[in-house]
Design a protein around this motif. Structure first.
Motif, PDB file in Angstrom:
ATOM      1  N   LEU A  53       0.830  -1.209   0.000  1.00  0.00           N
ATOM      2  CA  LEU A  53       0.000   0.000   0.000  1.00  0.00           C
ATOM      3  C   LEU A  53       0.864   1.258   0.000  1.00  0.00           C
ATOM      4  O   LEU A  53       0.544   2.230  -0.685  1.00  0.00           O
ATOM      5  N   LEU A  54       1.948   1.221   0.750  1.00  0.00           N
ATOM      6  CA  LEU A  54       2.852   2.366   0.753  1.00  0.00           C
ATOM      7  C   LEU A  54       3.400   2.611  -0.646  1.00  0.00           C
ATOM      8  O   LEU A  54       3.397   3.739  -1.139  1.00  0.00           O
ATOM      9  N   GLY A  55       3.856   1.546  -1.299  1.00  0.00           N
ATOM     10  CA  GLY A  55       4.382   1.688  -2.650  1.00  0.00           C
ATOM     11  C   GLY A  55       3.346   2.228  -3.626  1.00  0.00           C
ATOM     12  O   GLY A  55       3.636   3.118  -4.432  1.00  0.00           O
ATOM     13  N   GLU A  56       2.130   1.716  -3.546  1.00  0.00           N
ATOM     14  CA  GLU A  56       1.066   2.188  -4.431  1.00  0.00           C
ATOM     15  C   GLU A  56       0.666   3.625  -4.129  1.00  0.00           C
ATOM     16  O   GLU A  56       0.255   4.371  -5.020  1.00  0.00           O
ATOM     17  N   SER A  57       0.788   4.046  -2.873  1.00  0.00           N
ATOM     18  CA  SER A  57       0.270   5.354  -2.461  1.00  0.00           C
ATOM     19  C   SER A  57       1.058   6.529  -3.016  1.00  0.00           C
ATOM     20  O   SER A  57       0.582   7.658  -2.949  1.00  0.00           O
ATOM     21  N   VAL A  58       2.235   6.292  -3.574  1.00  0.00           N
ATOM     22  CA  VAL A  58       3.017   7.409  -4.097  1.00  0.00           C
ATOM     23  C   VAL A  58       2.467   7.922  -5.425  1.00  0.00           C
ATOM     24  O   VAL A  58       2.886   8.981  -5.903  1.00  0.00           O
ATOM     25  N   THR A  59       1.528   7.210  -6.018  1.00  0.00           N
ATOM     26  CA  THR A  59       0.949   7.653  -7.282  1.00  0.00           C
ATOM     27  C   THR A  59      -0.118   8.716  -7.028  1.00  0.00           C
ATOM     28  O   THR A  59      -0.800   8.694  -6.002  1.00  0.00           O
ATOM     29  N   ASP A  60      -0.227   9.635  -7.969  1.00  0.00           N
ATOM     30  CA  ASP A  60      -1.218  10.702  -7.831  1.00  0.00           C
ATOM     31  C   ASP A  60      -2.626  10.122  -7.756  1.00  0.00           C
ATOM     32  O   ASP A  60      -2.968   9.195  -8.485  1.00  0.00           O
ATOM     33  N   GLY A  61      -3.399  10.654  -6.835  1.00  0.00           N
ATOM     34  CA  GLY A  61      -4.793  10.266  -6.718  1.00  0.00           C
ATOM     35  C   GLY A  61      -5.037   8.981  -5.948  1.00  0.00           C
ATOM     36  O   GLY A  61      -6.183   8.566  -5.827  1.00  0.00           O
ATOM     37  N   HIS A  62      -3.998   8.342  -5.431  1.00  0.00           N
ATOM     38  CA  HIS A  62      -4.226   7.107  -4.669  1.00  0.00           C
ATOM     39  C   HIS A  62      -4.937   7.453  -3.360  1.00  0.00           C
ATOM     40  O   HIS A  62      -4.580   8.411  -2.688  1.00  0.00           O
ATOM     41  N   PRO A  63      -5.934   6.680  -2.972  1.00  0.00           N
ATOM     42  CA  PRO A  63      -6.710   7.018  -1.775  1.00  0.00           C
ATOM     43  C   PRO A  63      -5.920   6.955  -0.472  1.00  0.00           C
ATOM     44  O   PRO A  63      -6.335   7.546   0.525  1.00  0.00           O
TER      45      PRO A  63
END
Length: 192
Positions: free
Chosen positions: A102-112
């Motif tokens: 989740l941390l890795g995915e969260s760096v993308t713009d617009g990630h919840p």
């Protein structure tokens, strides 16, 4: 009684979501798959969590509660308690994997989860600076202030988690973190 049952059901849903996210990642996890795992319809799950984003935040908050359970709050931590947390994390790879994904995915713009992690890391850096200040005062041995060293301490913890997840046979996460603490404290190989 109904309130207690509702809280219990919410807990079941959060644990199921954690499992599904660990298996499939946030983007691959669906509300339907979480609902199925706890024996609900997707509509029934929406009664407890109106959106996938609300469920994600609940998962992340629950993970942080586990880390600070037993009366330990991050504001009163010491280096030895952080070492204990690293050891505890080594016993629960699924939780660490979910958090890391989740941390890795969260760096993308617009990630919840981006806002959650941004706020969380600001708080963690502040807490780590306090830990370092209690341990070393206003300057560490190398001349850094606690505020300068706090992001480094946090980076070591998270970086070790990624390395351990990728190759647990080669990376002893608790031992490596203890080695890092020895670097900070100037201790020798036998301890502080």
């Amino acid at each position: 009684m109904a309130r207690a049952r509702s809280e219990e059901r919410r807990g079941d849903i959060v644990r199921a979501a954690l499992e599904v996210i660990a298996e499939r990642g946030y983007r691959g996890a669906t509300l339907g798959s979480v609902a199925e795992r706890v024996g609900l319809t997707q509509q029934g799950l929406l009664h407890y969590f109106p959106t996938k984003e609300a469920l994600l935040v609940a998962v992340l908050q629950e993970r942080d509660r586990w880390d600070t359970s037993g009366g330990r709050d991050r504001e009163n931590w010491r280096l030895d308690l952080i070492e204990s947390l690293v050891e505890y994390n080594a016993m629960r790879p699924g939780i660490v994997q979910t958090f890391s994904a989740l941390l890795g995915e969260s760096v993308t713009d617009g990630h919840p989860a981006r806002e959650f992690f941004t706020e969380r890391y600001a708080q963690v850096r502040e807490n780590m600076a306090q830990v370092l200040r209690l341990e070393f005062g206003e300057r560490l041995a190398g001349g850094l202030t606690p505020e300068q060293a706090a992001p480094l301490l946090t980076a070591v913890m998270d970086g070790l988690q990624y390395q351990w997840l990728l190759d647990p046979a080669s990376v002893d996460m608790p031992a490596a973190f203890r080695d890092f603490v020895r670097l900070l404290t100037g201790g020798d190989a036998t301890g502080r």
